[in-house]
Design a protein around this motif. Structure first.
Motif, mmCIF file in Angstrom:
data_model
loop_
_atom_site.group_PDB
_atom_site.id
_atom_site.type_symbol
_atom_site.label_atom_id
_atom_site.label_comp_id
_atom_site.label_asym_id
_atom_site.label_seq_id
_atom_site.Cartn_x
_atom_site.Cartn_y
_atom_site.Cartn_z
ATOM 1 N N SER A 215 75.156 30.562 35.115
ATOM 2 C CA SER A 215 74.711 31.724 34.328
ATOM 3 C C SER A 215 74.462 32.935 35.229
ATOM 4 N N THR A 216 73.905 32.679 36.408
ATOM 5 C CA THR A 216 73.659 33.781 37.347
ATOM 6 C C THR A 216 74.960 34.432 37.783
ATOM 7 N N VAL A 217 75.964 33.566 38.080
ATOM 8 C CA VAL A 217 77.264 34.105 38.496
ATOM 9 C C VAL A 217 77.905 34.889 37.353
ATOM 10 N N ALA A 218 77.748 34.378 36.128
ATOM 11 C CA ALA A 218 78.311 35.077 34.976
ATOM 12 C C ALA A 218 77.680 36.460 34.820
ATOM 13 N N GLN A 219 76.375 36.565 35.088
ATOM 14 C CA GLN A 219 75.701 37.864 34.999
ATOM 15 C C GLN A 219 76.213 38.818 36.087
ATOM 16 N N LEU A 220 76.451 38.248 37.258
ATOM 17 C CA LEU A 220 76.968 39.092 38.336
ATOM 18 C C LEU A 220 78.395 39.550 38.039
ATOM 19 N N VAL A 221 79.185 38.673 37.413
ATOM 20 C CA VAL A 221 80.546 39.071 37.025
ATOM 21 C C VAL A 221 80.484 40.179 35.989
ATOM 22 N N ALA A 222 79.558 40.039 35.024
ATOM 23 C CA ALA A 222 79.415 41.070 33.988
ATOM 24 C C ALA A 222 78.987 42.405 34.584
ATOM 25 N N ALA A 223 78.193 42.319 35.681
ATOM 26 C CA ALA A 223 77.753 43.556 36.333
ATOM 27 C C ALA A 223 78.803 44.094 37.275
ATOM 28 N N GLY A 224 79.882 43.338 37.470
ATOM 29 C CA GLY A 224 80.957 43.786 38.354
ATOM 30 C C GLY A 224 80.673 43.568 39.808
ATOM 31 N N SER A 225 79.656 42.720 40.126
ATOM 32 C CA SER A 225 79.286 42.512 41.531
ATOM 33 C C SER A 225 80.186 41.500 42.214
ATOM 34 N N VAL A 226 80.674 40.498 41.435
ATOM 35 C CA VAL A 226 81.518 39.448 42.025
ATOM 36 C C VAL A 226 82.764 39.298 41.198
ATOM 37 N N SER A 227 83.695 38.540 41.730
ATOM 38 C CA SER A 227 84.967 38.329 41.048
ATOM 39 C C SER A 227 84.814 37.323 39.904
ATOM 40 N N PRO A 228 85.579 37.507 38.795
ATOM 41 C CA PRO A 228 85.545 36.516 37.706
ATOM 42 C C PRO A 228 85.981 35.119 38.157
ATOM 43 N N LEU A 229 86.733 35.025 39.248
ATOM 44 C CA LEU A 229 87.149 33.714 39.747
ATOM 45 C C LEU A 229 85.952 32.879 40.181
ATOM 46 N N GLU A 230 84.937 33.531 40.709
ATOM 47 C CA GLU A 230 83.750 32.800 41.129
ATOM 48 C C GLU A 230 82.981 32.239 39.933
ATOM 49 N N ALA A 231 83.043 32.943 38.809
ATOM 50 C CA ALA A 231 82.402 32.440 37.589
ATOM 51 C C ALA A 231 83.086 31.171 37.119
ATOM 52 N N ARG A 232 84.435 31.160 37.225
ATOM 53 C CA ARG A 232 85.153 29.941 36.824
ATOM 54 C C ARG A 232 84.798 28.765 37.744
ATOM 55 N N ARG A 233 84.693 29.058 39.050
ATOM 56 C CA ARG A 233 84.318 28.002 39.974
ATOM 57 C C ARG A 233 82.916 27.457 39.680
ATOM 58 N N ALA A 234 82.021 28.349 39.377
ATOM 59 C CA ALA A 234 80.655 27.913 39.052
ATOM 60 C C ALA A 234 80.632 27.084 37.771
ATOM 61 N N ARG A 235 81.431 27.525 36.790
ATOM 62 C CA ARG A 235 81.478 26.779 35.535
ATOM 63 C C ARG A 235 82.113 25.398 35.724
ATOM 64 N N ALA A 236 83.146 25.318 36.576
ATOM 65 C CA ALA A 236 83.792 24.034 36.861
ATOM 66 C C ALA A 236 82.834 23.090 37.572
ATOM 67 N N ALA A 237 82.047 23.624 38.481
ATOM 68 C CA ALA A 237 81.063 22.789 39.168
ATOM 69 C C ALA A 237 80.020 22.255 38.191
ATOM 70 N N ALA A 238 79.614 23.099 37.244
ATOM 71 C CA ALA A 238 78.652 22.649 36.233
ATOM 72 C C ALA A 238 79.253 21.572 35.341
#
Length: 514
Positions: A216-239
């Motif tokens: 969820s934290t990574v998703a918020q950072l992606v929404a804020a444009g701070s990190v790449s959407p690819l990192e959100a997918r990686r975080a979701r896959a790990a979950a």
């Protein structure tokens, strides 16, 4: 685990009797309730109640004396013969009455006056006729004997037989106690397994929550444009991966619950959870102290009972060397032979018949007394005596082998427990705090853009892995302690004794025949 293992067992019968239905444990399950349920309804304990009843029947049989023997004997039964016998020599001629065909002693002769038929025989002369000797057949001269015989056991056979049967019952009772302790050991092992699986599920749920929070934290950072959407997918896959691991742990918990419920004969456990804490790992007493506690286990008491039983069997076989005395007392009646002579004659005086019979008592009466004793010339029960003697001597080696195996198993488990405790101390006091602190700092730095996503993911996996490793070390310690308690039949840390259970049968005391 050791703090929540109440090994003090209340006296309880092996299985639920008639009118006492078994109650399935429900709600939070403690180890004490699990042990009570297993001792009450475990299918393995029911046959031991029958073994004790069988031993009672053997004692009853051993107390019985030999039966007396009633016999009837008939001798001298005539199957044939006894026909009429005619003894006569016929010589027909004519002679004057009163005139002998030979001169008399004084040289005079009697002049013939008349003629009549004459028969001459070896013993003199008689008129024309026939003599018959009657015979005897059937039971007329038979001998009847009615006797009662009884075996008198010598050499203390009955006492030795009773002792062997009673010693066998004592062994059967200790077999039940040993089986009862084995059931308790199985309950402890499966309870620890269930508690461990439950702890793994709880730990994995915490890991899943941590992964979801980070995703969820990574998703918020992606929404804020701070990190790449690819990192959100990686975080979701790990979950998602952690969610799959949680599902596997839940299946392991379900299987552990089934194995635990099987100890009280259930296939559908309805208890909600096992109560306990695996976080405690106190220091163990010296190994010599733990091995010394085996004296409290019923298996060791069974060795003493088995030694006494084999000694009784040896004495029973040795008493068989002495032959038994057979005493016989009877009544005998002997028939006296009856006979008679019958005959007929025909002469000048006409037809004449005659009969002569013997008289007197028909039976003779007497008593019969007989005693017999086998001569122990060849068969003195040598083989059975030697076999019983060797079995008695063999028990010492069997016990030493058992003690050696027990000592080896306790030594191995003691080593496993100490190794697990050392791992617990290292992970809990040094490694895990550092990894958790590293993960927290890396995650905070990632949010500030100081660390990459892979750095956070690696720190998270390291912290989660250390937590799971610490849990496995604690579980390994508790299971090793539980196995040692099962082997010695007592608590390792608390040293609580396990009292013997009540009788395994519901029957009242059986009356023994004297």
């Amino acid at each position: 685990m050791w703090r929540i293992i109440p090994l003090l067992l209340s006296p309880i019968v092996a299985f639920a009797g008639p009118g006492r239905p078994f109650v399935e444990p429900e709600g939070p399950l403690t180890l004490q309730r699990a042990v009570d349920a297993a001792l009450e309804n475990n299918p393995r304990l029911a046959p031991f109640a029958w073994d004790i009843r069988i031993s009672d029947a053997r004692i009853t049989q051993a107390r019985l004396r030999p039966n007396p023997e009633l016999s009837v004997e008939i001798e001298n039964i005539v199957l044939g013969g006894g026909a009429d016998r005619t003894t006569a020599t016929r010589a027909i001629g004519v002679a004057p009455p009163g005139l002998s065909l030979e001169p008399e002693i004084d040289g005079t002769q009697t002049p013939p006056i008349a003629l009549r038929p004459q028969i001459s025989r070896g013993d003199g002369s008689a008129e024309l006729g026939r003599d018959e000797q009657s015979g005897v057949s059937g039971l007329g001269n038979a001998e009847f004997t009615l006797s009662l015989s009884h075996i008198i056991e010598l050499g203390g056979k009955r006492a030795a037989r009773i002792e062997a049967a009673e010693r066998g019952r004592a062994v059967a009772e200790w077999d039940y106690e040993v089986a009862r302790y084995e059931v308790v050991g199985d309950v402890i092992a499966h309870y620890a397994e269930t508690l461990a699986a439950q702890s793994r599920v709880n730990e994995e749920r915490a890991v899943v929550e941590l992964a979801d929070t980070f995703s969820s934290t990574v998703a918020q950072l992606v929404a804020a444009g701070s990190v790449s959407p690819l990192e959100a997918r990686r975080a979701r896959a790990a979950a998602e991966q952690e969610s799959l691991e949680l599902t596997a742990r839940e299946r392991e918990l379900e299987q552990a619950r089934l194995r635990l419920a099987a100890t009280w004969g259930s296939t559908n456990p309805i208890f909600t959870e096992t109560v306990g804490d695996v976080s405690s790992s106190p220091a163990l007493p010296p190994l010599e102290t733990i091995i010394g506690q085996r004296e409290q286990h019923p298996a060791l008491q069974r060795w003493g009972a088995e030694l006494a039983r084999r000694g009784a069997v040896f004495r029973q076989e040795r008493s068989s060397r002495v032959p038994d005395l057979t005493v016989r007392l009877g009544y005998r009646a002997t028939g006296v032979e009856e006979g008679g002579v019958r005959g007929w004659s025909f002469g000048s005086d006409g037809l004449a018949a005659s009969r002569a019979d013997s008289g007197g008592d028909d039976w003779e009466h007497s008593l019969v007394l007989e005693a017999s004793l086998p001569l122990p010339v060849f068969h003195r029960n040598q083989g059975a005596i030697r076999e019983a003697e060797l079995n008695h001597e063999k028990l010492g080696d069997e016990r030493r082998a058992w003690e050696a195996e027990l000592a080896a198993a306790l030594t191995e488990l003691y080593s496993v427990a100490n190794a697990a405790r050392e791992r617990i101390e290292g992970l809990d006091q040094r490694i895990l705090p550092e990894l958790e602190k590293t993960y927290a700092l890396t995650r905070e730095g990632y949010q500030r853009g100081k660390f990459a996503f892979l750095d956070v993911l690696d720190a998270q996996r390291s912290a989660v892995g250390a937590r799971l490793e610490l849990l496995e070390a604690r579980i390994s310690y508790q299971q090793a302690v539980a196995d040692m308690e099962r082997l010695v039949g007592a608590g390792i840390v608390s040293a609580i004794e396990i009292p013997a259970a009540a009788s395994a049968t519901h029957d009242e005391s059986t009356e023994q025949s004297q």
